[in-house]
Design an enzyme around this catalytic site. Structure first.
Site, mmCIF file in Angstrom:
data_model
loop_
_atom_site.group_PDB
_atom_site.id
_atom_site.type_symbol
_atom_site.label_atom_id
_atom_site.label_comp_id
_atom_site.label_asym_id
_atom_site.label_seq_id
_atom_site.Cartn_x
_atom_site.Cartn_y
_atom_site.Cartn_z
ATOM 1 N N ASN A 7 0.871 -1.180 0.000
ATOM 2 C CA ASN A 7 0.000 0.000 0.000
ATOM 3 C C ASN A 7 0.910 1.234 0.000
ATOM 4 O O ASN A 7 1.485 1.588 1.023
ATOM 5 C CB ASN A 7 -0.884 -0.033 1.257
ATOM 6 C CG ASN A 7 -1.808 1.160 1.343
ATOM 7 O OD1 ASN A 7 -1.747 2.068 0.509
ATOM 8 N ND2 ASN A 7 -2.650 1.175 2.355
ATOM 9 N N ARG A 90 -2.583 -2.058 -3.485
ATOM 10 C CA ARG A 90 -3.759 -1.213 -3.299
ATOM 11 C C ARG A 90 -3.666 -0.074 -4.316
ATOM 12 O O ARG A 90 -2.621 0.575 -4.433
ATOM 13 C CB ARG A 90 -3.770 -0.635 -1.892
ATOM 14 C CG ARG A 90 -4.909 0.312 -1.682
ATOM 15 C CD ARG A 90 -4.795 1.008 -0.365
ATOM 16 N NE ARG A 90 -5.923 1.893 -0.184
ATOM 17 C CZ ARG A 90 -5.866 3.035 0.482
ATOM 18 N NH1 ARG A 90 -4.738 3.424 1.027
ATOM 19 N NH2 ARG A 90 -6.929 3.781 0.619
ATOM 20 N N HIS A 179 -12.669 3.206 0.312
ATOM 21 C CA HIS A 179 -12.662 2.122 1.311
ATOM 22 C C HIS A 179 -13.402 0.889 0.785
ATOM 23 O O HIS A 179 -13.915 0.080 1.560
ATOM 24 C CB HIS A 179 -13.355 2.538 2.636
ATOM 25 C CG HIS A 179 -12.711 3.655 3.375
ATOM 26 N ND1 HIS A 179 -13.439 4.678 3.939
ATOM 27 C CD2 HIS A 179 -11.419 3.912 3.672
ATOM 28 C CE1 HIS A 179 -12.620 5.519 4.542
ATOM 29 N NE2 HIS A 179 -11.382 5.085 4.378
ATOM 30 N N ARG A 240 -11.202 15.867 8.214
ATOM 31 C CA ARG A 240 -11.967 16.269 7.016
ATOM 32 C C ARG A 240 -13.392 16.662 7.402
ATOM 33 O O ARG A 240 -13.996 16.040 8.272
ATOM 34 C CB ARG A 240 -12.030 15.107 6.018
ATOM 35 C CG ARG A 240 -10.738 14.880 5.295
ATOM 36 C CD ARG A 240 -10.820 13.646 4.411
ATOM 37 N NE ARG A 240 -9.805 12.685 4.782
ATOM 38 C CZ ARG A 240 -9.778 11.418 4.415
ATOM 39 N NH1 ARG A 240 -10.739 10.930 3.644
ATOM 40 N NH2 ARG A 240 -8.815 10.619 4.801
ATOM 41 N N GLU A 383 -8.047 -5.032 5.389
ATOM 42 C CA GLU A 383 -7.910 -4.705 3.972
ATOM 43 C C GLU A 383 -6.755 -5.475 3.324
ATOM 44 O O GLU A 383 -6.848 -5.866 2.169
ATOM 45 C CB GLU A 383 -7.722 -3.186 3.808
ATOM 46 C CG GLU A 383 -9.035 -2.456 4.048
ATOM 47 C CD GLU A 383 -8.887 -0.944 4.211
ATOM 48 O OE1 GLU A 383 -8.558 -0.518 5.325
ATOM 49 O OE2 GLU A 383 -9.098 -0.219 3.235
#
Ligand code: AMP
Length: 396
Positions: A7, A90, A179, A240, A383
């Site tokens: 990743n 990823r 996601h 965020r 993940e």
């Protein structure tokens, strides 16, 4: 098979070497400060972490260091690189081109490159990492697993914005969602754990981490999700803002004398629960401040939970019901007081929480009572394992 899961970020790289048969993690770690100075964290299963400071001018040197560590005579997880059978990468944005994972060929890499302007911070880094791996392991098959792919089943009514249609046609401005690997993994695992038929179920996944998103999964397919063209939309996150009135951007720009980059920086990095509370983006700090009676921390937690509850409510409407709600990721898996706050909005759905079960963390568990009309559970996401499984499915 042994699968190396990579990743890649712009200045960092996380990795795990997984044996796909036992699904055991053989080694894991990360490279940080790539292009600045360089730091490798390596941890073989069952051993202490090793930290090595060494120059990493580019991702190529970083990956070379990871490979060297993996085959190190004393602390390596494998004897030779020939024991690494495949690499799963990823990839953040696959645009509308990729609705599933794919073996990475030169042609596919070019198509991913065409999605770069949709994720300018992430995709180029993902590609650099991939090319570095290809240089160092030219004969090992590589697979790209996209954050956006799982959401490609969304119907038009969910992915179109109320903007001039030509922006969709010309620039592909639409909801993509992120996601996806986690939403896919957790929704499948929820069905399996609860004994539901995945292809005949209504599942809402709340992936609540530093970045947070929700998805509605109807009959095994994503029909809506809270993140949009970028990962800024939707829930209030660590730093965020999530959804805001778009006119706020112009208003703040004028008041604070900011250009568009300045406003985007505020929305991405200085907002969310950190901006609201002035305490932290981390819920461990927020929870402590909340219990100390810090009013802004209390407000931030309330805003966070309320936004999640509103999204869950809207997805119940989108699917005309819900069988199960699954909480996952750092906050979803660990922060019981936030889960309790979110669930307090669903008396009208007949949801009742089991306060004892809600204290558990880090394992698949049901946190609703047996007579609750909707089952609520915590399902830890993984993940890397999901990327490993996707990789094996394509290269075997
Ligand atoms: P993630 O992005 O999934 O790694 O989630 C990171 C966030 O999860 C952190 O910023 C924390 O807010 C939260 N988190 C992680 N571990 C815990 C914990 N043990 N207790 C409370 N919150 C946690």
């Amino acid at each position: 098979m042994n699968v190396l899961v990579i990743n890649c970020g712009s200045s960092s790289l996380k990795y795990q070497l997984i044996n796909s048969d036992s699904e055991e993690v053989l080694a894991k770690g990360l490279c940080e400060r790539i292009g600045i100075d360089g730091r490798l964290v390596y941890q073989k299963e069952g051993c202490e972490k090793e930290i090595t400071e060494s120059p990493m001018p580019t991702h190529k040197e970083a990956i070379q260091m990871v490979l060297d560590a993996l085959v190190n005579e004393k602390t390596g997880a494998v004897k030779t690189l020939a024991e690494i059978d495949a690499v799963g990468h990823r990839v953040v944005h696959g645009g509308e081109k990729f609705a599933s994972s794919i073996v990475l060929t030169e042609d596919v890499l070019k198509q991913i490159e065409e999605c770069n302007d949709l994720a300018p911070l992430h995709n180029p880094a993902n590609l650099i990492g991939n090319r570095a791996c290809q240089d160092l392991m030219p004969n090992v098959p590589m697979v790209g697993v996209f954050d956006t792919a799982f959401h490609q089943t969304m119907p038009r009514k969910a992915f179109l914005y109320g903007l001039p249609y030509e922006y969709y046609e010309k620039y592909k401005v639409r909801r993509y969602g992120f996601h996806g690997t986690s939403h896919s993994f957790v929704s499948k695992r929820t069905a399996e754990f609860l004994g539901l038929d995945y292809n005949k179920s209504k599942i809402i996944v709340a992936h609540l981490g530093n970045g947070a998103s929700i998805s509605a999964v109807l009959d095994g397919k994503c029909v809506d999700t809270s993140m949009g063209l970028t990962p800024l939309e939707g829930l209030v996150m660590g730093t965020r803002s999530g959804d805001i009135d778009p006119a706020i951007m112009e208003f703040i720009a004028k008041k604070e004398n900011l250009d568009i980059e300045g406003v985007m920086n505020v929305l991405n990095k200085k907002s969310g629960v950190e901006g609201l509370s002035g305490v932290s983006s981390d819920f461990r700090d927020l929870e402590a401040a909340y219990h100390e009676g810090n009013e802004r921390a209390i407000a931030a937690c309330e805003v966070f939970a309320y936004r999640v509850a509103k999204y869950i409510g809207s997805y119940v409407a989108a699917m005309n019901g819900v069988d199960a709600i699954a909480f996952t990721a750092g906050i979803g898996e660990n922060t019981s007081f936030i889960r309790e706050k979110i669930l307090s909005y669903f008396g009208y759905l007949g949801i009742t929480m089991d306060a004892e079960a809600n204290k558990k963390r880090g394992e698949d568990c049901i946190i609703s009572t047996p007579d609750s009309k909707v089952t609520v559970c915590v399902i830890p996401t993984n993940e890397e394992l999901a990327i490993c499984r996707e990789t094996v499915a394509l290269v075997k």
